[in-house]
Enzyme design. Structure first.
Site, PDB file in Angstrom:
ATOM      1  N   ASP A   1       9.412   2.633   1.688  1.00 27.10           N
ATOM      2  CA  ASP A   1       8.006   3.168   2.331  1.00 27.10           C
ATOM      3  C   ASP A   1       7.785   3.046   3.896  1.00 27.10           C
ATOM      4  O   ASP A   1       7.527   1.799   4.054  1.00 27.10           O
ATOM      5  CB  ASP A   1       6.813   2.790   1.379  1.00 27.10           C
ATOM      6  CG  ASP A   1       5.330   3.354   2.190  1.00 27.10           C
ATOM      7  OD1 ASP A   1       5.471   4.049   3.325  1.00 27.10           O
ATOM      8  OD2 ASP A   1       4.741   3.456   1.131  1.00 27.10           O
TER       9      ASP A   1
ATOM     10  N   PHE B   1       0.773  -1.014   0.127  1.00 26.87           N
ATOM     11  CA  PHE B   1      -0.032  -0.112   0.042  1.00 26.87           C
ATOM     12  C   PHE B   1       1.015   1.199  -0.125  1.00 26.87           C
ATOM     13  O   PHE B   1       1.826   1.425   1.004  1.00 26.87           O
ATOM     14  CB  PHE B   1      -0.930  -0.014   1.117  1.00 26.87           C
ATOM     15  CG  PHE B   1      -1.997   0.949   0.906  1.00 26.87           C
ATOM     16  CD1 PHE B   1      -3.133   1.003   0.395  1.00 26.87           C
ATOM     17  CD2 PHE B   1      -1.417   2.424   1.774  1.00 26.87           C
ATOM     18  CE1 PHE B   1      -3.857   2.147   0.158  1.00 26.87           C
ATOM     19  CE2 PHE B   1      -2.484   3.394   1.747  1.00 26.87           C
ATOM     20  CZ  PHE B   1      -3.580   3.249   0.860  1.00 26.87           C
TER      21      PHE B   1
ATOM     22  N   LYS C   1       2.696   9.028   8.366  1.00 26.20           N
ATOM     23  CA  LYS C   1       1.500   8.764   9.610  1.00 26.20           C
ATOM     24  C   LYS C   1       1.888   9.423  10.745  1.00 26.20           C
ATOM     25  O   LYS C   1       1.345  10.371  11.370  1.00 26.20           O
ATOM     26  CB  LYS C   1       1.355   7.349   9.652  1.00 26.20           C
ATOM     27  CG  LYS C   1       0.478   6.891   8.425  1.00 26.20           C
ATOM     28  CD  LYS C   1       0.013   5.607   8.580  1.00 26.20           C
ATOM     29  CE  LYS C   1      -1.268   5.278   7.660  1.00 26.20           C
ATOM     30  NZ  LYS C   1      -0.736   4.727   6.623  1.00 26.20           N
TER      31      LYS C   1
HETATM   32  C1  LIG Z   1      -0.995   4.991   4.825  1.00 24.57           C
HETATM   33  C2  LIG Z   1       0.176   4.764   4.175  1.00 24.57           C
HETATM   34  C3  LIG Z   1       0.348   5.697   2.960  1.00 24.57           C
HETATM   35  C4  LIG Z   1      -0.614   6.514   2.364  1.00 24.57           C
HETATM   36  O1  LIG Z   1      -0.412   7.738   3.450  1.00 24.57           O
HETATM   37  P1  LIG Z   1      -1.457   8.708   3.136  1.00 24.57           P
HETATM   38  O2  LIG Z   1      -1.186   9.788   4.143  1.00 24.57           O
HETATM   39  O3  LIG Z   1      -3.004   8.249   3.332  1.00 24.57           O
HETATM   40  O4  LIG Z   1      -1.603   9.389   1.770  1.00 24.57           O
HETATM   41  C5  LIG Z   1       1.443   4.992   2.249  1.00 24.57           C
HETATM   42  N1  LIG Z   1       2.082   4.112   2.467  1.00 24.57           N
HETATM   43  C6  LIG Z   1       1.939   3.183   3.604  1.00 24.57           C
HETATM   44  C7  LIG Z   1       2.942   2.287   3.787  1.00 24.57           C
HETATM   45  C8  LIG Z   1       0.822   3.612   4.380  1.00 24.57           C
HETATM   46  O5  LIG Z   1       0.639   2.832   5.419  1.00 24.57           O
END
Ligand SMILES: *Cc1c(COP(=O)(O)O)cnc(C)c1O
Length: 399
Positions: free
Chosen positions: A222, A137, A251
């Site tokens: 990420d 994700f 986050k």
């Molecule tokens: C939540 C998340 C995102 C996206 O972040 P947003 O602030 O919702 O755009 C991207 N990568 C990972 C691993 C995430 O957990």
């Protein structure tokens, strides 16, 4: 406004994209939140791994209030001390020299991929491909949902940006077969969050690092969900003995104030020049002051140790529950305070039953209960969650 009035307004006016739970939250204190009927909930989701310090943390509240009184926003046409101090701290912590501050995770990943494309193209016009993992994700913008190798996020938005391919997570042979001279970057979560709290096999990330080096591809981690201490080290990659070329954060970084960031090695960062990337809000003084308060609290309150110790306790307790209910919980996994309990069936019913009993947890990937509480919880909070989960599983059995 009462609960039904709020829900009615949302139903009438909000874009119908969220499957919300029927509670209206009003305030929070420590790891607890309260709804507008006065009901108290222990929050083991923390705004999806965001409220690292819980709710109403005095240091964070003070920093945000003071900064709001001084200067909320001024654009990146000017310097601010809070922004300069934050990028210094992030660079020093990461071993990466350059930082860009954005407003969200998706934006951080967008920036990281733009940088990787530009870097790749300077070596060869065809060095533009980005490899990501299945069940990853990375966000909801067009490029990040293309990087997100899950059809449910992509369907209906075609044509998608080109140059992306996907391999199974944790499968080194598949990665070896996919990486080539055309690969500009491999983008991976060190532990997949939304995809179901998947921890890769030991040595996988290090082997991917070596593979990237062999082919001149950049390794992007990420760490939007795993970063800022959640796994027990500031970055999850520290536990692998490697450093990526680019890492993204978001986050938890500012404890709930919107923020994102990507950090890059000097040599890579140097391909960006004035005008190549930007953001109106990104790195504004309010968000930077909040992030500085989070970093300060992490040190003062030993939150890395707490994430390690309590993550272990949470996993132990969940394993005991798995033994007690072997037909319901099949596997427990995670690191630090990102923990998943995989179920034999769907999880939404269990989440709803827990909510009814005043515990907020989440289910991701359909059948994985996900626990991403604030990093400053105590053992007593874990006991509280486990006791409720035990009673839910006892009363309801599988859902
Ligand atoms: C939540 C998340 C995102 C996206 O972040 P947003 O602030 O919702 O755009 C991207 N990568 C990972 C691993 C995430 O957990």
């Amino acid at each position: 406004m009462n609960k039904n009035a709020v829900m009615a307004l949302d139903a009438q006016y909000y874009l119908p994209v969220f499957a919300r739970y029927p509670i209206v939250l009003e305030r929070g204190e420590g790891p607890y939140v309260y709804d507008n009927e006065g009901k108290k909930y222990l929050d083991f989701l923390a705004g999806i791994a965001v409220n690292l310090l819980g709710h109403g943390h005095p240091g964070l509240v003070k920093a945000v209030a003071e900064q709001a009184g001084k200067l909320i926003h001024c654009s990146n046409l000017y310097y601010t001390e809070v922004q300069a101090t934050l990028v210094q701290k992030l660079a020093q912590r990461s071993g990466l020299e350059r930082v860009f501050i954005a407003n969200s995770g998706a934006e951080a990943n967008e920036g990281a991929m733009k940088l990787a494309r530009k870097y790749g193209k300077l070596q060869s016009e065809s060095k533009v491909e980005i490899i990501t993992a299945q069940h990853s994700f990375h966000g909801r913008t067009l490029a990040t949902l293309t990087a997100t190798a899950q059809e449910k996020y992509q369907k209906g938005y075609e044509p998608l940006p080109q140059g992306f391919s996907h391999v199974p997570f944790g499968d080194l042979a598949a990665m070896e077969a996919a990486v080539s001279a055309k690969t500009c970057a491999v983008l991976l979560e060190p532990i997949q969050g939304e995809g179901g709290v998947h921890v890769p096999p030991a040595g996988y990330l290090k082997a991917v690092r070596e593979l990237c080096d062999k082919h001149g591809a950049l390794l992007i981690f990420d760490e939007i969900q795993t970063g800022v201490g959640r796994t027990g080290t500031f970055f999850a990659y520290e536990q692998e003995g490697i450093t990526p070329d680019i890492v993204t954060l978001a986050k938890g970084l500012a404890g709930g104030v919107p923020i994102g960031a990507f950090l890059a090695k000097e040599e890579v960062a140097q391909v960006f020049h004035a005008g190549d990337h930007g953001s109106t809000f990104g790195g504004n003084p309010l968000a930077c002051a909040a992030a500085l308060a989070v970093l300060e609290a992490m040190e003062q309150e030993n939150l890395l140790d707490n994430a390690n110790n309590l993550g272990q306790l949470l996993q132990d307790k969940l394993r005991q529950l798995a033994q007690k209910y072997p037909g319901i919980i099949t596997t427990v996994r995670g690191r630090g305070l990102i923990v998943g309990a995989e179920l034999a069936g769907q999880g939404r019913g269990i989440v709803e039953a827990c909510l009814e009993k005043g515990i907020i947890i989440n289910c991701t990937a359909g059948n994985v209960l996900r626990f991403v509480p604030p990093l400053n919880i105590t053992a007593a909070h874990i006991e509280e969650v486990i006791a409720v989960l035990d009673s839910v599983l006892k009363e309801h059995g599988a859902f």
